[in-house]
Design a protein around this motif. Structure first.
Motif, PDB file in Angstrom:
ATOM      1  N   UNK A 249       0.823  -1.205   0.000  1.00 14.40           N
ATOM      2  CA  UNK A 249       0.000   0.000   0.000  1.00 14.40           C
ATOM      3  C   UNK A 249       0.862   1.262   0.000  1.00 14.40           C
ATOM      4  N   UNK A 250       0.208   2.393  -0.128  1.00 15.45           N
ATOM      5  CA  UNK A 250       0.909   3.667  -0.274  1.00 15.45           C
ATOM      6  C   UNK A 250       1.828   3.962   0.902  1.00 15.45           C
ATOM      7  N   UNK A 251       1.345   3.686   2.141  1.00 12.34           N
ATOM      8  CA  UNK A 251       2.149   4.014   3.317  1.00 12.34           C
ATOM      9  C   UNK A 251       2.679   2.786   4.041  1.00 12.34           C
ATOM     10  N   UNK A 252       2.244   1.592   3.658  1.00 14.68           N
ATOM     11  CA  UNK A 252       2.761   0.340   4.221  1.00 14.68           C
ATOM     12  C   UNK A 252       2.891   0.428   5.744  1.00 14.68           C
ATOM     13  N   UNK A 253       1.741   0.426   6.418  1.00 12.58           N
ATOM     14  CA  UNK A 253       1.737   0.755   7.850  1.00 12.58           C
ATOM     15  C   UNK A 253       1.805  -0.455   8.777  1.00 12.58           C
ATOM     16  N   UNK A 254       1.895  -1.663   8.227  1.00 14.83           N
ATOM     17  CA  UNK A 254       1.952  -2.849   9.085  1.00 14.83           C
ATOM     18  C   UNK A 254       3.345  -3.024   9.670  1.00 14.83           C
ATOM     19  N   UNK A 255       3.396  -3.481  10.910  1.00 17.28           N
ATOM     20  CA  UNK A 255       4.678  -3.719  11.573  1.00 17.28           C
ATOM     21  C   UNK A 255       5.307  -5.041  11.137  1.00 17.28           C
ATOM     22  N   UNK A 256       4.542  -6.138  10.999  1.00 14.95           N
ATOM     23  CA  UNK A 256       5.118  -7.371  10.442  1.00 14.95           C
ATOM     24  C   UNK A 256       5.321  -7.255   8.925  1.00 14.95           C
ATOM     25  N   UNK A 257       6.137  -8.134   8.337  1.00  9.10           N
ATOM     26  CA  UNK A 257       6.457  -8.041   6.905  1.00  9.10           C
ATOM     27  C   UNK A 257       5.388  -8.660   6.007  1.00  9.10           C
ATOM     28  N   UNK A 258       4.148  -8.242   6.172  1.00  6.68           N
ATOM     29  CA  UNK A 258       3.054  -8.796   5.381  1.00  6.68           C
ATOM     30  C   UNK A 258       3.196  -8.475   3.899  1.00  6.68           C
ATOM     31  N   UNK A 259       3.816  -7.350   3.578  1.00  4.43           N
ATOM     32  CA  UNK A 259       3.927  -6.923   2.177  1.00  4.43           C
ATOM     33  C   UNK A 259       5.181  -7.428   1.491  1.00  4.43           C
ATOM     34  N   UNK A 260       5.969  -8.224   2.179  1.00  2.00           N
ATOM     35  CA  UNK A 260       7.225  -8.706   1.605  1.00  2.00           C
ATOM     36  C   UNK A 260       6.986 -10.021   0.872  1.00  2.00           C
ATOM     37  N   UNK A 261       7.202 -10.071  -0.450  1.00  2.00           N
ATOM     38  CA  UNK A 261       6.925 -11.301  -1.205  1.00  2.00           C
ATOM     39  C   UNK A 261       7.958 -12.397  -0.958  1.00  2.00           C
ATOM     40  N   UNK A 262       7.505 -13.645  -1.024  1.00  2.00           N
ATOM     41  CA  UNK A 262       8.410 -14.777  -0.884  1.00  2.00           C
ATOM     42  C   UNK A 262       9.178 -14.747   0.410  1.00  2.00           C
ATOM     43  N   UNK A 263      10.478 -14.968   0.294  1.00  2.00           N
ATOM     44  CA  UNK A 263      11.360 -14.877   1.457  1.00  2.00           C
ATOM     45  C   UNK A 263      11.950 -13.486   1.614  1.00  2.00           C
ATOM     46  N   UNK A 264      11.637 -12.595   0.653  1.00  2.00           N
ATOM     47  CA  UNK A 264      12.127 -11.226   0.736  1.00  2.00           C
ATOM     48  C   UNK A 264      13.603 -11.079   0.477  1.00  2.00           C
ATOM     49  N   UNK A 265      14.193 -12.060  -0.203  1.00  2.00           N
ATOM     50  CA  UNK A 265      15.634 -12.004  -0.435  1.00  2.00           C
ATOM     51  C   UNK A 265      15.990 -11.664  -1.878  1.00  2.00           C
ATOM     52  N   UNK A 266      14.938 -11.300  -2.660  1.00  2.00           N
ATOM     53  CA  UNK A 266      15.187 -10.959  -4.058  1.00  2.00           C
ATOM     54  C   UNK A 266      15.280 -12.159  -4.970  1.00  2.00           C
ATOM     55  N   UNK A 267      15.235 -13.358  -4.379  1.00  2.00           N
ATOM     56  CA  UNK A 267      15.343 -14.568  -5.180  1.00  2.00           C
ATOM     57  C   UNK A 267      14.042 -14.943  -5.826  1.00  2.00           C
ATOM     58  N   UNK A 268      14.051 -15.985  -6.592  1.00  2.00           N
ATOM     59  CA  UNK A 268      12.879 -16.386  -7.342  1.00  2.00           C
ATOM     60  C   UNK A 268      12.152 -17.559  -6.743  1.00  2.00           C
ATOM     61  N   UNK A 269      11.206 -18.075  -7.513  1.00  2.00           N
ATOM     62  CA  UNK A 269      10.370 -19.196  -7.110  1.00  2.00           C
ATOM     63  C   UNK A 269      10.314 -20.161  -8.289  1.00  2.00           C
ATOM     64  N   UNK A 270      10.659 -21.414  -8.017  1.00  2.00           N
ATOM     65  CA  UNK A 270      10.640 -22.430  -9.065  1.00  2.00           C
ATOM     66  C   UNK A 270      11.492 -22.006 -10.273  1.00  2.00           C
ATOM     67  N   UNK A 271      12.637 -21.429  -9.978  1.00  2.00           N
ATOM     68  CA  UNK A 271      13.548 -21.053 -11.051  1.00  2.00           C
ATOM     69  C   UNK A 271      13.250 -19.711 -11.674  1.00  2.00           C
ATOM     70  N   UNK A 272      12.290 -18.957 -11.133  1.00  2.00           N
ATOM     71  CA  UNK A 272      11.945 -17.670 -11.717  1.00  2.00           C
ATOM     72  C   UNK A 272      13.005 -16.639 -11.403  1.00  2.00           C
ATOM     73  N   UNK A 273      12.850 -15.468 -12.046  1.00  2.00           N
ATOM     74  CA  UNK A 273      13.923 -14.477 -12.010  1.00  2.00           C
ATOM     75  C   UNK A 273      13.882 -13.557 -10.797  1.00  2.00           C
ATOM     76  N   UNK A 274      12.810 -13.517 -10.007  1.00  2.00           N
ATOM     77  CA  UNK A 274      12.807 -12.609  -8.878  1.00  2.00           C
ATOM     78  C   UNK A 274      11.461 -12.477  -8.219  1.00  2.00           C
ATOM     79  N   UNK A 275      11.327 -11.426  -7.432  1.00  2.00           N
ATOM     80  CA  UNK A 275      10.130 -11.160  -6.650  1.00  2.00           C
ATOM     81  C   UNK A 275       9.482  -9.873  -7.144  1.00  2.00           C
TER      82      UNK A 275
END
Length: 595
Positions: free
Chosen positions: A79-105
């Motif tokens: 969201x615009x201000x991302x106000x949650x304290x836990x990492x709910x908006x962080x995709x995957x593991x949040x390490x920039x890596x991919x999923x099933x060989x994909x290129x990223x998050x």
């Protein structure tokens, strides 16, 4: 002069760092990140993504999700201000890596998807874009003589963000004070389930689904989903004829609070209680609807949500850091007493008239859309006036707990907290939270949402100091660790999805386990490949075990519950000890405070 110069320098650094507070950004090297409005998740993890898109309409949102699904990217809406304290908006593991060989998050920002707000006067409903800001929705409904009965207290949230975290106001009446219980229809963009080898068109890999209460568990999963089922595109909310509210804040002794708390919630539709345990005081907010023709044009400009001088924020943080370093509970008591008295003199931000913006006394009567929420600092265009929590190293920095306790247990819980206060050898042990407006007690009704509250309860919310250094213990931290563990483990409380330390989610709480299973079933039906699921969501939903990080110092910020001294900070004289009242609790206590 010695004190003034560091404050001025710190203020200049804050102004350079904090504006504008954008939770989605890329650095000079091209690496992109997602954070929250505080600049740090409760886990302190860094969330790195490879791509960011900014859809401005449903067609572009469909294109974004299709692209992610075709390429098997882990995705998340932010969201615009991302106000949650836990990492709910962080995709995957949040390490920039991919999923099933994909290129990223992939991060999908809804900041630009916010302009659609269409009121239907005949059906008393409003359809809004998922990224629409709450106050804009309230104002547009009011323009047509209609009102939204339920909302959180801060207006700087998006509608989709409110729904995704189950955020709420305070009310046991009718459908209650949670926005998700006033949803009539929901449109989501979700993966279609097509195989990438079977098609070449992006748009075939996502679809739009429309859900209503007639869809049963699927609807009740989607209205509070933690963003794990797809991206909310449009929401239709139930409205009612405009009305006014009459508010009187009554500051008094907390004697008998445990006996009054349930009756007060039943008596006053929008009431809440702010409790200052260390001061043995409570502020009862007598808050009820009155006819729209009742005299009064009051507004709610809660002080903590207004644009604040950066220098004042720097000074407040510097004072608290000094008091922490000196282990001065008494200093916190003195500072908080001044703050509580100031808030009272200002009517807690209530103003009797819109034009003059002055508080002249109670009751304050105003239209629903001017009273139910407050905010403004998030829209400030001045570097001198900012939100106290803006993500900068010299602004306020804190953690926030939100736990809802069953109504039938709240009296015993309050009595236990009073016992803890009275038995603690440090008379000022509970003063720290008063610098952040004490313990807010709000009334939350049982919800049909699978991730909503499973019972009528009282939500306790309190905010406390957090060190910039994650290995640094807090003054009297054992008190609030015991309170949190007591609320969850002894009294069956359930945590707010958008607040709390990680370990708070290790126990699903009373009545939530079965509903979690039903939710996960619907989530997997909607997103069978788990593209919108994350490491964090899998853990708090019980899909994967909530692994406590049993590392040295892990209990200092709620990454674990201590079982050995090394989980605290023995080198700084903080050791793992049983709770004083709830003896099953394990807390980090300063050794000179006794055991």
């Amino acid at each position: 002069m010695r004190m003034l110069l560091p404050l001025v320098l710190a203020t200049l650094l804050l102004l350079a760092d904090a504006f504008p507070p954008d939770p989605v950004f890329c650095d000079a090297s091209g690496d992109c990140f997602i954070t929250n409005s505080y600049g740090t998740w409760n886990t302190r993890q860094v969330c790195k993504v490879s791509q960011i898109v900014y859809p401005s309409n449903e067609e572009e949102l469909l294109e974004a999700v299709s692209y992610g699904a075709k390429n098997k990217l882990k995705m998340k809406a932010v969201t615009k201000f991302s106000h949650s304290i836990p990492p709910l908006a962080c995709p995957g593991d949040g390490d920039g890596g991919g999923h099933s060989g994909a290129a990223g998050l992939l991060a999908i920002s809804t900041a630009d998807y916010s302009r659609g707000i269409a009121v239907d006067v005949n059906s008393k409903a409003v359809e809004v874009d998922g990224g629409a800001q709450l106050q804009a929705v309230l104002d547009e409904a009011a323009r047509h003589g209609l009102a939204l009965a339920a909302s959180p207290y801060w207006n700087g949230l998006s509608v989709a963000g409110i729904l995704s975290t189950g955020s709420h106001g305070s009310s046991w009446r009718g459908k209650g004070g949670a926005l998700h219980d006033h949803v009539l229809k929901l449109r989501m963009v979700v993966p279609s389930g097509k195989n990438s080898s079977s098609s070449s068109s992006h748009k075939e890999f996502a679809k739009i689904v429309t859900l209503t209460p007639g869809d049963g568990d699927l609807f009740y999963a989607a209205i509070v989903s933690l963003g794990t089922m797809g991206v909310i595109s449009k929401v239709t909310l139930e409205l009612e004829p405009m009305f006014k509210r009459s508010i009187t804040n009554m500051r008094t002794s907390d004697a008998g609070l445990e006996d009054k708390i349930v009756a007060f919630g039943n008596e006053h539709e929008f009431g809440d209680v702010t409790w200052y345990p260390s001061k043995r005081e409570a502020v009862y907010r007598i808050d009820d609807r009155v006819p729209a023709n009742t005299p009064g044009n009051g507004i709610n400009e809660f002080v903590g949500f207004q644009p604040t001088l950066a220098l004042a924020i720097v000074a407040q943080r510097a004072l608290e850091e000094t008091l922490e370093a000196k282990r001065s509970s008494n200093g916190k008591c003195i500072a908080s007493q001044a703050q509580v008295s100031l808030l009272e003199s200002l009517g807690y931000g209530l103003k009797n008239t819109h034009g003059l913006r002055l508080f002249t006394g109670y009751p304050v009567v105003g239209f629903q859309h001017k009273i139910q929420t407050a905010g403004g600092c998030q829209e400030s265009t001045s570097r001198l006036l900012i939100c106290g929590w803006d993500s900068a190293k010299h602004a306020l920095f804190y953690l926030e707990s939100g736990i809802t306790i069953p109504a039938q247990s709240i009296a015993a819980f309050i009595a236990d907290v009073k016992h803890l206060r009275d038995s603690h050898p440090d008379a000022g042990a509970l003063c720290g939270i008063d610098l952040y407006t004490g313990v807010l007690l709000r009334y939350v009704a049982a919800s049909r949402a699978l991730l909503g509250k499973p019972f009528d309860g009282v939500d306790l919310g309190f905010t406390y100091y957090r060190s910039r250094n994650g290995s640094m213990p807090r003054l009297n931290m054992d008190v609030w660790q015991e309170v949190e563990q007591m609320a969850i483990s002894k009294y069956g409380g359930v945590p707010h999805w958008g607040k709390n330390t990680p370990v708070t989610f290790s126990n699903p709480g009373t009545g939530r386990s079965l509903r979690l299973e039903r939710f996960v079933k619907e989530m997997r039906n909607m997103d069978p490949s788990g593209l919108f699921s994350t490491r964090w969501s899998d853990r708090i939903l019980g899909i994967k075990a909530m692994e406590e990080q049993k590392n040295p110092g892990c209990a200092l910020e709620g990454l674990c519950i201590c079982s050995r001294d090394e989980h605290c900070a023995p080198e700084k004289s903080y050791h793992c000890r049983p709770g004083r009242v709830f003896t099953a609790a394990r807390v980090c206590r300063y050794e000179n405070e006794g055991s």
